[in-house]
Design an enzyme around this catalytic site. Structure first.
Site, PDB file in Angstrom:
ATOM      1  N   HIS A 267     -10.945  34.290  72.798  1.00 47.12           N
ATOM      2  CA  HIS A 267     -11.003  33.525  71.550  1.00 47.12           C
ATOM      3  C   HIS A 267     -12.056  34.117  70.602  1.00 47.12           C
ATOM      4  CE1 HIS A 267     -10.772  29.724  69.166  1.00 47.12           C
ATOM      5  NE2 HIS A 267     -12.002  30.083  68.847  1.00 47.12           N
ATOM      6  N   GLU A 268     -13.273  34.257  71.116  1.00 47.64           N
ATOM      7  CA  GLU A 268     -14.346  34.784  70.257  1.00 47.64           C
ATOM      8  C   GLU A 268     -14.058  36.240  69.881  1.00 47.64           C
ATOM      9  OE1 GLU A 268     -16.208  32.642  68.941  1.00 47.64           O
ATOM     10  OE2 GLU A 268     -15.740  31.006  70.339  1.00 47.64           O
ATOM     11  N   HIS A 271     -12.050  36.241  66.781  1.00 51.99           N
ATOM     12  CA  HIS A 271     -12.908  36.041  65.600  1.00 51.99           C
ATOM     13  C   HIS A 271     -13.621  37.351  65.250  1.00 51.99           C
ATOM     14  CE1 HIS A 271     -12.671  31.756  64.893  1.00 51.99           C
ATOM     15  NE2 HIS A 271     -13.049  31.433  66.120  1.00 51.99           N
ATOM     16  N   GLU A 297      -9.794  30.930  62.361  1.00 51.79           N
ATOM     17  CA  GLU A 297      -9.337  30.329  63.613  1.00 51.79           C
ATOM     18  C   GLU A 297      -7.947  30.846  63.988  1.00 51.79           C
ATOM     19  OE1 GLU A 297     -11.582  28.821  65.159  1.00 51.79           O
ATOM     20  OE2 GLU A 297     -10.463  27.958  66.827  1.00 51.79           O
TER      21      GLU A 297
END
Ligand code: ZN
Length: 503
Positions: A267-268, A271, A297
């Site tokens: 997830h990160e 980003h 997001e």
């Protein structure tokens, strides 16, 4: 020097200052000893005030005023299309910032820095009263902020506009309405299906160091550049950038939940790919900045869910995971593992939620935030209000505030209006991914062989490199030819989970 060049130089220096402030924030949530809290709160508040003062100061307003009417935002004739767009976005930020007094910026920063460790402690001790007075102060400051800024349709819309420019509560209500109508019966069907997805596979003991190594391998594979970043541990995983050449990610490890670290990192990593992929030529300006929190997001959740929870992804990584954890996984079939990681089950914690129930977690926060900001809901009533909403949306009631109202970090940062962007990210990312698949017909096979280069390049040239040349709504329209709707996301969920749960 032309005014636009003078402006770019000044903005580049302000971005350097912001980057330095971000180093302090990163340290605050990773390595800073608790005793440093009060001093750090003063340091960042003072620096935030300096950044603010420079941004609304003459070195910005003079050249900007030669390009745009500072009051109305009307572009002064003679600018080409690209420069007009750039100036427009700079003016948007300027107009918002200039409305806020320096003392206010300083006070908000200081109050949230002081609130954060109290939220951590309240959550640890399951005692909402430790956090409540800080939350009251932050809400009062938010009301002041709304008073300084232009009034949108509702006070909450003014806050929402900071995170997702161009979106209103009314827009989001339509999208969330579509989503809720589709999700609630789908989740019910799944719960009644009686299918057991063997989640226990993920809750055996998994060595922390090996999890860490695995997560760093995946980060490298998807293209996160460790030469321009690093991974550390944090209570609440986040990504922060000091410059496109130094973008930090964090994750957390749970030795009894294999997904925490892996999904946190992916997830990160999503980003971070956005931040590392920005066009440095425009550093300091909106063209080297992410469009919105929702689009940010969309990037993290595209990698976490659409790629990281897909069959082709695990066809490649599961044998590797079996090699890393033979005692846990050598006897497990790929199909069983794939179903385990895609279990749909209402739970208390948003960040642990599956990709279907996740959206209901967001809807309940969206409703509560509107009650706080628009209706003046009493802070003391929030734990009960939270539990009621959770029961209404997810059919479960938390027994502690740690599992309820205290679970998320956002309010301790003074971030109200942020949550809806998470669900918007889900709606955006499938629209982008569908287009990427259309342009890269071999994508599934590439993912199946651990090759993410073409997908990353597609995202980079169609999203990352553009900075704020488009709004979120414009970008989605330019990708799909249509306005944002929940339909593509609902179709994706139906197709995927009707197979897993035979519904
Ligand atoms: Zn995120």
């Amino acid at each position: 020097m032309k005014p636009i060049e003078t402006l770019k130089n000044e903005l580049s220096e302000i971005a350097d200052l912001k980057g330095a402030v971000n180093v302090l924030y990163w340290d605050m949530e990773t390595y800073m000893p608790k005793g440093g809290t009060a001093a750090r709160a003063k340091q960042v508040a003072m620096l935030e005030a300096i950044v603010h003062e420079r941004f609304i100061g003459e070195d910005v307003s003079n050249p900007l005023g030669e390009l745009v009417n500072l009051d109305s935002g009307e572009i002064i004739n003679g600018l080409d299309e690209e420069t007009s767009r750039l100036v427009n976005e700079i003016w948007r930020d300027y107009h918002r910032a200039v409305a806020l007094p320096k003392e206010f910026v300083e006070e908000l920063s200081h109050t949230s820095s002081m609130a954060h460790p109290n939220w951590v402690e309240a959550r640890e001790k399951n005692d909402f009263n430790l956090f409540a007075p800080h939350l009251e102060k932050l809400i009062a400051l938010k009301h002041r902020e709304i008073g300084y800024l232009d009034t949108q349709d509702t006070p909450y819309d003014t806050l929402l506009d900071e995170f997702e420019p161009g979106f209103t509560t009314a827009n989001i209500n339509v999208l969330f309405g579509e989503l809720k109508t589709a999700l609630v019966p789908m989740i019910k069907k799944i719960q009644e299906s009686g299918v057991n997805t063997k989640q226990e596979i993920l809750h055996q003991y998994y060595d922390a160091d090996k999890q860490w190594e695995f997560s760093e391998m995946i980060l490298k594979d998807i293209g996160y550049d460790f030469h321009c970043g690093r991974q550390d541990k944090a209570v609440h995983p986040f990504t922060i950038e000091f410059h496109p050449t130094d973008v930090r990610v964090t994750t957390r490890i749970n030795e009894h939940n294999l997904l925490d670290c892996l999904t946190g990192s992916i997830h990160e990593g999503g980003h971070a790919l956005y931040e590392q992929g920005l066009d440095q030529k425009w550093y300091g300006t909106p063209f080297c900045q992410a469009i919105s929190y929702g689009i940010h997001e969309s990037q993290s959740r595209l990698w976490e869910n659409l790629v990281g929870l897909s069959k082709p992804f695990w066809e490649y990584y599961f044998p590797k995971l079996q090699t890393a954890f033979p005692e846990n996984l050598s006897a497990v079939a790929l199909e069983d593992f794939y179903r385990a990681v895609n279990t749909i089950k209402p739970g208390f914690i948003r960040v642990d939620a599956d990709e279907m129930t996740y959206n209901l977690h967001i809807m309940l926060r969206f409703e509560i935030e509107q009650l706080i900001i628009n209706e003046g809901a009493d802070v003391a009533s929030l734990p009960e209000l939270w539990n009621d909403k959770m029961e209404e949306y997810l059919g479960i009631r938390p027994e502690t505030d740690t599992l309820g109202v205290l679970q998320d970090v956002h309010w301790s940062h003074g971030s109200f209006g942020y949550f809806p962007t998470y669900a918007l990210g889900n709606l955006y990312n499938i629209i982008m991914f569908n287009k990427a698949k259309e342009k890269l017909p071999d994508l599934d096979n590439q993912i199946r062989s651990g090759n993410f280069l073409e997908l990353r390049n597609w995202l980079k040239s169609n999203i990352h490199q553009l900075g704020r040349r488009q709004t979120a709504k414009e970008m989605i329209k330019s990708i799909s030819g249509e306005d944002v709707t929940a339909k593509p996301f609902i179709n994706y969920l139906k197709k995927k989970y009707s197979k897993i749960y035979s519904i």
